[in-house]
Design a protein around this motif. Structure first.
Motif, PDB file in Angstrom:
ATOM      1  N   ILE A  99     -34.765  10.247  61.688  1.00 15.10           N
ATOM      2  CA  ILE A  99     -34.620   9.533  60.410  1.00 15.10           C
ATOM      3  C   ILE A  99     -34.939  10.393  59.199  1.00 15.10           C
ATOM      4  N   ALA A 100     -35.668  11.502  59.399  1.00 17.08           N
ATOM      5  CA  ALA A 100     -36.189  12.253  58.251  1.00 17.08           C
ATOM      6  C   ALA A 100     -35.093  12.869  57.397  1.00 17.08           C
ATOM      7  N   ALA A 101     -34.061  13.425  58.032  1.00 19.71           N
ATOM      8  CA  ALA A 101     -33.021  14.109  57.261  1.00 19.71           C
ATOM      9  C   ALA A 101     -32.281  13.146  56.334  1.00 19.71           C
ATOM     10  N   ASP A 102     -31.956  11.956  56.836  1.00 24.49           N
ATOM     11  CA  ASP A 102     -31.253  10.980  55.998  1.00 24.49           C
ATOM     12  C   ASP A 102     -32.127  10.508  54.838  1.00 24.49           C
ATOM     13  N   LEU A 103     -33.392  10.271  55.105  1.00 29.75           N
ATOM     14  CA  LEU A 103     -34.295   9.819  54.046  1.00 29.75           C
ATOM     15  C   LEU A 103     -34.539  10.914  53.016  1.00 29.75           C
ATOM     16  N   GLU A 117     -33.155  11.230  49.407  1.00 26.94           N
ATOM     17  CA  GLU A 117     -33.716  10.447  48.306  1.00 26.94           C
ATOM     18  C   GLU A 117     -35.199  10.715  48.069  1.00 26.94           C
ATOM     19  N   TYR A 118     -35.885  11.178  49.116  1.00 27.65           N
ATOM     20  CA  TYR A 118     -37.332  11.379  49.050  1.00 27.65           C
ATOM     21  C   TYR A 118     -37.689  12.805  49.465  1.00 27.65           C
ATOM     22  N   THR A 119     -38.883  13.241  49.040  1.00 25.73           N
ATOM     23  CA  THR A 119     -39.528  14.370  49.702  1.00 25.73           C
ATOM     24  C   THR A 119     -40.198  13.789  50.932  1.00 25.73           C
ATOM     25  N   VAL A 120     -39.623  14.055  52.092  1.00 24.91           N
ATOM     26  CA  VAL A 120     -40.100  13.455  53.338  1.00 24.91           C
ATOM     27  C   VAL A 120     -41.035  14.446  54.027  1.00 24.91           C
ATOM     28  N   ALA A 121     -42.262  14.015  54.241  1.00 24.34           N
ATOM     29  CA  ALA A 121     -43.255  14.864  54.902  1.00 24.34           C
ATOM     30  C   ALA A 121     -43.768  14.161  56.151  1.00 24.34           C
ATOM     31  N   THR A 122     -43.931  14.917  57.194  1.00 28.05           N
ATOM     32  CA  THR A 122     -44.587  14.400  58.388  1.00 28.05           C
ATOM     33  C   THR A 122     -45.377  15.538  59.026  1.00 28.05           C
ATOM     34  N   TYR A 123     -46.177  15.209  60.022  1.00 27.23           N
ATOM     35  CA  TYR A 123     -47.081  16.218  60.574  1.00 27.23           C
ATOM     36  C   TYR A 123     -47.492  15.823  61.983  1.00 27.23           C
ATOM     37  N   ASP A 124     -48.008  16.791  62.705  1.00 27.31           N
ATOM     38  CA  ASP A 124     -48.624  16.527  64.002  1.00 27.31           C
ATOM     39  C   ASP A 124     -50.070  16.099  63.740  1.00 27.31           C
ATOM     40  N   PRO A 125     -50.470  14.895  64.163  1.00 27.17           N
ATOM     41  CA  PRO A 125     -51.870  14.508  63.976  1.00 27.17           C
ATOM     42  C   PRO A 125     -52.816  15.495  64.662  1.00 27.17           C
ATOM     43  N   ARG A 126     -54.016  15.575  64.146  1.00 25.24           N
ATOM     44  CA  ARG A 126     -54.997  16.519  64.709  1.00 25.24           C
ATOM     45  C   ARG A 126     -55.107  16.342  66.225  1.00 25.24           C
ATOM     46  N   GLY A 127     -55.060  17.465  66.926  1.00 23.85           N
ATOM     47  CA  GLY A 127     -55.160  17.455  68.380  1.00 23.85           C
ATOM     48  C   GLY A 127     -53.846  17.289  69.104  1.00 23.85           C
ATOM     49  N   PRO A 139     -32.635   5.285  65.750  1.00 28.37           N
ATOM     50  CA  PRO A 139     -33.008   6.008  64.536  1.00 28.37           C
ATOM     51  C   PRO A 139     -32.150   5.678  63.320  1.00 28.37           C
ATOM     52  N   ALA A 140     -30.844   5.584  63.486  1.00 30.18           N
ATOM     53  CA  ALA A 140     -29.977   5.362  62.323  1.00 30.18           C
ATOM     54  C   ALA A 140     -30.259   4.010  61.680  1.00 30.18           C
ATOM     55  N   GLU A 141     -30.310   2.963  62.502  1.00 36.08           N
ATOM     56  CA  GLU A 141     -30.553   1.617  61.972  1.00 36.08           C
ATOM     57  C   GLU A 141     -31.957   1.504  61.384  1.00 36.08           C
ATOM     58  N   SER A 142     -32.927   2.121  62.059  1.00 38.47           N
ATOM     59  CA  SER A 142     -34.311   2.048  61.573  1.00 38.47           C
ATOM     60  C   SER A 142     -34.472   2.775  60.244  1.00 38.47           C
ATOM     61  N   GLY A 143     -33.855   3.951  60.124  1.00 35.95           N
ATOM     62  CA  GLY A 143     -33.944   4.698  58.876  1.00 35.95           C
ATOM     63  C   GLY A 143     -33.315   3.948  57.717  1.00 35.95           C
ATOM     64  N   GLU A 144     -32.168   3.311  57.987  1.00 33.20           N
ATOM     65  CA  GLU A 144     -31.496   2.538  56.938  1.00 33.20           C
ATOM     66  C   GLU A 144     -32.362   1.359  56.495  1.00 33.20           C
ATOM     67  N   LEU A 145     -32.971   0.679  57.478  1.00 35.61           N
ATOM     68  CA  LEU A 145     -33.807  -0.467  57.137  1.00 35.61           C
ATOM     69  C   LEU A 145     -35.061  -0.028  56.394  1.00 35.61           C
ATOM     70  N   LEU A 146     -35.664   1.086  56.812  1.00 38.95           N
ATOM     71  CA  LEU A 146     -36.849   1.571  56.114  1.00 38.95           C
ATOM     72  C   LEU A 146     -36.518   1.875  54.661  1.00 38.95           C
ATOM     73  N   ARG A 147     -35.366   2.480  54.410  1.00 40.31           N
ATOM     74  CA  ARG A 147     -34.962   2.758  53.036  1.00 40.31           C
ATOM     75  C   ARG A 147     -34.875   1.464  52.228  1.00 40.31           C
TER      76      ARG A 147
END
Length: 285
Positions: free
Chosen positions: A43-47, A50-60, A265-273
């Protein structure tokens, strides 16, 4: 294809791997379970259009290393990690935040700890079982999981854990084999590598967490609680639905089940937007 920039951020007791795509207001995606930054690849590329999309691996998890691999894991510390990401990538500007599963618990704590930094939080199935009327039963489940992990090993513990997440009193229903998108299937090895840490550290530290409901009541206009269409009645869904009812808000339904962002992913990303635009529950129709 949107360019992706990788970086590392030093935080208390850990070094976080993070990824950034796109330009615009910051949208921080907080993964849950054994997932890392890669769990949002669908979903990150589509979002990022419109946004600066950031994500990360949680500690550990995955590429985010702990100074002390045996350290107990606390929601407040993981929430502070997310706050440090906001400070790095969106200093002084409120950000949008999406959290899934244990990442949704982090997002709830982040909202209560730093509301001035948050424009909106979408929390998808936080397994905050301490809010439920039958919380004592779920505490007993966590004890069984940890006892099984210690005495029998990882996969028996996962079997106990998975059974405890199913619908109340429901026999396990036969399901069609779940076909994951190629990217998700390719992550299976890393997912398995993260499982011992998840079961031994994240599950006990996160599912014993009780969100500050009184504080959330005062911030409910910035919070959207969400559940999967296919996970009604399961434990994480119940926690999300109970919180939404307690806060007087409507539960947003996303496609699929607990890992619907991976399977749909496609449907979820669209709905999140759409949810981020409207500030409340909406639909794909």
């Amino acid at each position: 294809m949107t360019d992706r920039t990788n970086g590392s951020l030093r935080v208390n007791g850990a070094t976080l791997h993070y990824e950034v795509r796109g330009q615009g207001p910051l949208l921080l995606l907080i993964p849950g379970g054994t997932g890392g930054a890669a769990s949002f690849d669908g979903i990150a590329a589509d979002l990022a259009t419109e946004y600066t999309v950031a994500t990360y691996d949680p500690r550990g998890m995955s590429r985010s290393t702990l100074d002390d691999p045996d350290a107990e894991q606390q929601v407040a510390e993981h929430s502070d990690d997310a706050f440090r990401m906001l400070e790095l990538l969106s200093p002084g500007e409120p950000a949008q935040v999406f959290g899934a599963s244990s990442g949704a618990i982090v997002a709830l704590h982040l909202l209560t700890a730093h509301p001035e930094r948050i424009a909106r939080v979408v929390a998808h199935e936080p397994p905050a079982v301490e809010v439920l009327p039958d919380a004592a039963e779920h505490r007993a489940l966590l004890t069984r999981v940890q006892d099984t992990f210690r005495t029998q090993g990882l996969m028996p513990a996962m079997a106990v854990f998975s059974a405890g997440l199913k619908k109340d009193g429901a026999a396990a229903e036969p399901k069609a084999e779940l076909k994951l998108p190629p990217q998700a299937a390719a992550r299976a090895e890393q997912t398995m590598a993260n499982l011992p840490y998840f079961v031994g550290r994240i599950v006990p530290g996160f599912m014993s967490y009780a969100p500050d409901i009184h504080r959330l009541e005062g911030l409910s206009d910035r919070l959207v609680l969400a559940g999967g269409q296919d996970s009604r009645g399961e434990l994480p869904y119940r926690s999300a639905a109970f919180l939404a009812e307690r806060l007087g808000t409507e539960l947003q339904h996303f496609p699929g089940g607990h890992i619907g962002l991976t399977t749909h992913p496609a449907e979820s990303g669209e709905l999140l937007r759409k949810v981020l635009h409207t500030g409340g529950p909406t639909s794909l129709l």
